[in-house]
Write a protein that holds these residues in place. Sequence first.
Motif, short mmCIF file in Angstrom:
data_model
loop_
_atom_site.label_atom_id
_atom_site.label_comp_id
_atom_site.label_asym_id
_atom_site.label_seq_id
_atom_site.Cartn_x
_atom_site.Cartn_y
_atom_site.Cartn_z
N PHE A 5 3.84 -21.31 16.83
CA PHE A 5 3.41 -21.26 15.43
C PHE A 5 4.34 -20.38 14.63
O PHE A 5 4.87 -19.39 15.13
N ASP A 6 4.46 -20.72 13.36
CA ASP A 6 5.23 -19.89 12.43
C ASP A 6 4.31 -18.84 11.83
O ASP A 6 3.13 -18.76 12.15
N ARG A 7 4.86 -18.03 10.93
CA ARG A 7 4.05 -17.01 10.25
C ARG A 7 2.87 -17.66 9.56
O ARG A 7 2.93 -18.81 9.16
N GLY A 8 1.82 -16.91 9.41
CA GLY A 8 0.63 -17.42 8.75
C GLY A 8 -0.44 -17.83 9.74
O GLY A 8 -1.59 -18.00 9.37
N PHE A 9 -0.08 -18.01 10.99
CA PHE A 9 -1.06 -18.38 12.02
C PHE A 9 -1.48 -17.16 12.84
O PHE A 9 -2.06 -17.29 13.90
N ASP A 10 -1.19 -15.97 12.35
CA ASP A 10 -1.47 -14.76 13.14
C ASP A 10 -2.76 -14.06 12.73
O ASP A 10 -2.90 -12.86 12.88
N SER A 11 -3.75 -14.84 12.28
CA SER A 11 -5.04 -14.23 11.96
C SER A 11 -5.80 -13.92 13.25
O SER A 11 -5.61 -14.57 14.28
N ARG A 12 -6.64 -12.93 13.19
CA ARG A 12 -7.42 -12.55 14.38
C ARG A 12 -8.32 -13.69 14.84
O ARG A 12 -8.46 -13.93 16.03
N ASP A 13 -8.92 -14.40 13.89
CA ASP A 13 -9.79 -15.53 14.22
C ASP A 13 -9.02 -16.60 15.00
O ASP A 13 -9.49 -17.09 16.02
N PHE A 14 -7.84 -16.93 14.52
CA PHE A 14 -7.05 -17.97 15.17
C PHE A 14 -6.58 -17.52 16.56
O PHE A 14 -6.65 -18.27 17.53
N ILE A 15 -6.10 -16.30 16.66
CA ILE A 15 -5.65 -15.78 17.96
C ILE A 15 -6.82 -15.71 18.93
O ILE A 15 -6.68 -16.06 20.11
#
Length: 143
Positions: free
Chosen positions: A90-100
């Motif tokens: 994933f690129d930047r922007g997908f590093d939310s705690r919910d997504f991780i």
Amino acid sequence: MDESDIVKKCATRMEGLNRVRDGSTGAHDSLGYDLQNIVAFCKQNNGYKMLPVSSDLFIDSIDKDTLSNLLHDRIDEITISSGDQGVFIFDRGFDSRDFINHLVSNENSFIIRGVGKRNLIIDHLELPFAQVCNSVPMLYRHP
């Protein structure tokens, strides 16, 4: 997985137009649609083959929770159909705690190009991302 945009510079009356970030200029003032593309790279004898997995076009009426649920559903579908083989990138922007948390709960392997201003929680202590990166011994470097 990559988020993108389709800019419609001359369109003013197309259904569902939204202000999007123009990837060519970086400005957030263009009318268009947000796009989420997923491709797979499959190893072959002579290298890798790139295959489209999904492409979703979003209009202005979609809310953040629906968008997040759709992304989680896509990840789940890919995980099941691939037997959880491979690595999500994933690129930047997908590093939310919910997504991780979703990726970790699926036991997915993943790489996320993080936003440098984010923090990580290590042993119940919140630390700046850059500080954690500098504390990890790097055995390999790619210039």
